[in-house]
Design an enzyme around this catalytic site. Structure first.
Site, PDB file in Angstrom:
ATOM      1  N   GLU A  98       0.615  -1.489   0.109  1.00  0.00           N
ATOM      2  CA  GLU A  98       0.431   0.126   0.220  1.00  0.00           C
ATOM      3  C   GLU A  98       0.843   1.264   0.017  1.00  0.00           C
ATOM      4  OE1 GLU A  98      -2.350   1.431  -0.388  1.00  0.00           O
ATOM      5  OE2 GLU A  98      -4.066   0.236   0.312  1.00  0.00           O
ATOM      6  N   ASP A 135      -4.560   5.479   6.237  1.00  0.00           N
ATOM      7  CA  ASP A 135      -4.985   6.499   6.490  1.00  0.00           C
ATOM      8  C   ASP A 135      -6.200   5.877   7.651  1.00  0.00           C
ATOM      9  OD1 ASP A 135      -6.112   8.987   7.440  1.00  0.00           O
ATOM     10  OD2 ASP A 135      -6.659   9.602   5.392  1.00  0.00           O
ATOM     11  N   THR A 170      -9.725   0.901   3.248  1.00  0.00           N
ATOM     12  CA  THR A 170      -9.631   0.111   2.550  1.00  0.00           C
ATOM     13  C   THR A 170      -8.878  -0.854   2.777  1.00  0.00           C
ATOM     14  OG1 THR A 170      -9.101   2.252   1.308  1.00  0.00           O
ATOM     15  CG2 THR A 170      -8.468   0.692   0.239  1.00  0.00           C
ATOM     16  N   LYS A 221      -0.844   6.697   8.679  1.00  0.00           N
ATOM     17  CA  LYS A 221      -0.745   8.159   9.411  1.00  0.00           C
ATOM     18  C   LYS A 221      -2.331   7.920  11.029  1.00  0.00           C
ATOM     19  CE  LYS A 221      -2.427  11.293   5.920  1.00  0.00           C
ATOM     20  NZ  LYS A 221      -3.381  11.093   5.130  1.00  0.00           N
TER      21      LYS A 221
END
Ligand code: IMP
Ligand code: MG
Length: 179
Positions: free
Chosen positions: A103, A107, A111, A135
């Protein structure tokens, strides 16, 4: 190197230059190469991870490594949940395979959770996750991420595969939105 760039209506400033990206990838590949599996199937998540995947794969030395690409399509469904995701581009049978997801950025993790759910339905043997950027302050899931290139603040970033409204993916450096 351009210190700041304008994409559409927004100004971005240099954040992770390509030399640093390359050092991060070198170190991630070293860690991934320690995985004790033969014949892993790397799965790059399009579009964002196309550059990350192509750069890291050149440093993977695990015997019989394979690579494939997926794209998550989301569309409005008729159910009350509103959104349905499915993997597109999955030709081969992946039953029993050792998967390494590639990836560009994780975030909220929404997903990622979808991808894992869809892969599990295909009865893969094992799933490892590698992401260039993460993140932590935005992450809402408890799925363990095996390989993290760099953890960042909740800034919006573009370049090296990452887009702002589909543009900026071709930039060699990673930029962040200027406040
Ligand atoms: P998540 O489902 O919230 O983890 O978000 C994943 C997707 O959102 C990524 O694959 C990116 O496409 C997009 N995304 C999240 N943060 C950024 C960013 O800072 N820049 C560009 N795209 C991002
Ligand atoms: Mg993406």
């Amino acid at each position: 190197m351009m210190k700041s760039i304008k994409l559409k209506d927004k100004v971005f400033e240099i954040f992770i230059p390509e030399t640093e990206i390359s050092a991060i990838i070198h170190s991630m590949a070293k860690d991934i190469n320690e995985i004790r599996v033969k014949n892993p199937l790397f799965i790059a998540v399009l579009n964002g991870s196309f550059l990350f995947a192509s750069d890291i794969m050149r440093k993977i030395t695990i015997p019989n490594s394979e690579i494939s690409f997926i794209k998550l399509s989301s569309y409005s469904g008729t159910s009350s949940t509103g959104e349905v995701n499915e993997l597109i581009g999955f030709g081969e049978d992946i039953t029993g395979r050792n998967i390494v997801i590639l990836e560009d950025i994780i975030d909220t993790g929404i997903t990622l959770e979808k991808i894992i759910e869809l892969l599990k339905e295909k009865n893969v043997a094992n799933i490892k996750i590698a992401t260039l950027l993460f993140k932590p302050k935005a992450y809402t899931k408890d799925i363990n991420i095996d390989f993290i290139g760099k953890s960042i603040e909740n800034d919006f970033v573009v370049g090296y595969g990452l887009d702002y409204d589909e543009i900026g993916r071709n930039l060699p450096h990673i930029y962040k939105l200027k406040e």
